[in-house]
Design an enzyme around this catalytic site. Sequence first.
Site, mmCIF file in Angstrom:
data_model
loop_
_atom_site.group_PDB
_atom_site.id
_atom_site.type_symbol
_atom_site.label_atom_id
_atom_site.label_comp_id
_atom_site.label_asym_id
_atom_site.label_seq_id
_atom_site.Cartn_x
_atom_site.Cartn_y
_atom_site.Cartn_z
ATOM 1 N N GLU A 115 -52.017 39.267 -10.092
ATOM 2 C CA GLU A 115 -51.954 38.352 -11.230
ATOM 3 C C GLU A 115 -51.943 39.153 -12.533
ATOM 4 O O GLU A 115 -52.634 40.163 -12.650
ATOM 5 C CB GLU A 115 -53.167 37.407 -11.198
ATOM 6 C CG GLU A 115 -53.163 36.327 -12.253
ATOM 7 C CD GLU A 115 -54.306 35.334 -12.056
ATOM 8 O OE1 GLU A 115 -54.811 34.811 -13.074
ATOM 9 O OE2 GLU A 115 -54.693 35.069 -10.894
ATOM 10 N N ASP A 117 -52.356 38.164 -16.632
ATOM 11 C CA ASP A 117 -52.788 37.011 -17.420
ATOM 12 C C ASP A 117 -52.594 37.159 -18.919
ATOM 13 O O ASP A 117 -52.892 38.199 -19.500
ATOM 14 C CB ASP A 117 -54.292 36.767 -17.232
ATOM 15 C CG ASP A 117 -54.641 36.248 -15.855
ATOM 16 O OD1 ASP A 117 -53.736 35.784 -15.149
ATOM 17 O OD2 ASP A 117 -55.829 36.308 -15.498
ATOM 18 N N GLU A 119 -54.385 34.420 -21.445
ATOM 19 C CA GLU A 119 -55.131 33.186 -21.629
ATOM 20 C C GLU A 119 -55.523 33.094 -23.096
ATOM 21 O O GLU A 119 -55.968 34.092 -23.682
ATOM 22 C CB GLU A 119 -56.364 33.130 -20.736
ATOM 23 C CG GLU A 119 -56.025 32.963 -19.259
ATOM 24 C CD GLU A 119 -57.255 32.815 -18.396
ATOM 25 O OE1 GLU A 119 -57.275 31.917 -17.538
ATOM 26 O OE2 GLU A 119 -58.205 33.608 -18.567
#
Length: 305
Positions: A115, A117, A119
């Site tokens: 993953e 990210d 955010e």
Amino acid sequence: MASFLVICLILFLSAFAFHSSTVDGSINESMYVNWGSHHSTIQGDYLPLVLDRSSGNQYPSDRCLLIFCFQGTGAQSQKAYLFGSFEMQIKFVPGNSAGTVTAYYLSSTGNKHDEVDFEFLGNSSGQPYTIHTNIYTQGVGGKEQQFYLWFDPTSDYHNYTIHWNPKAIVWYVDGVPLRVCRNYQSRGIPYPNQQGMRAYTSLWDADNWATRGGLVKIDWKRSPFIARIRNFRPRACTWNGPLSISQCALPSPGNWWTSPAYGQLSFAKLGQMNWIRQKYMTYDYCKDTKRFNGLMPAECSLAQY
């Protein structure tokens, strides 16, 4: 004869890699809403991510963690990819966005998932958004870096890009690099290059942790909260199973992300990144000696850019 066969094989693989590099025309063609579709639909190249209290029991199981279920909207790409550049324009929730998180990330599936990210942690009115970045390899993350944005991300759309190739991952905002994670797999440090990842975007209720560690909660009287998404552009190698591990990493004109020009930031880009990191970085796991009791992760002693 053997040399001729080798040349033909290289040309075949190069052609395959070229055809697996795509530029999808719109969000409607490249993504679909995977939760929250009762109050959010894709409209051509535009998607409003909506967070209110209407979600009821419609949360998918993968949006629940212990007793917390995340309300809101999520979408994902129709295809999975291995290496390339992933661009999306986002206009964030205006005003008091405390307790909300707008996410844009790449991820595979399963307990051993990879993953990458972005955010974006909401905040009280007048306070800056926080960009939270992280990377997981084989299910292991904990490599957080955070930044304040240096502009108002609610007044207009801005470009957020993840560039991922066999040598490094780079996070960009409006073409300015924030962070680099270099491939040190040869030194025993895991790097995401064995699993195809889909692109995801979502807006959800994270007021148990998002703003000041969960001290500031969502003001539901201000709902619905809306983040606006447009122009998702995956210029990337489509994942076609394990064979893609070698095909997508093969240096070729079609696999443009393997070009030496994308193996190292330019002098100008390095200058931009250093300026951002000096002025707007608020957390770096590699400087958190207390968290690791002084036994820092191996990559923290290695040059990343």
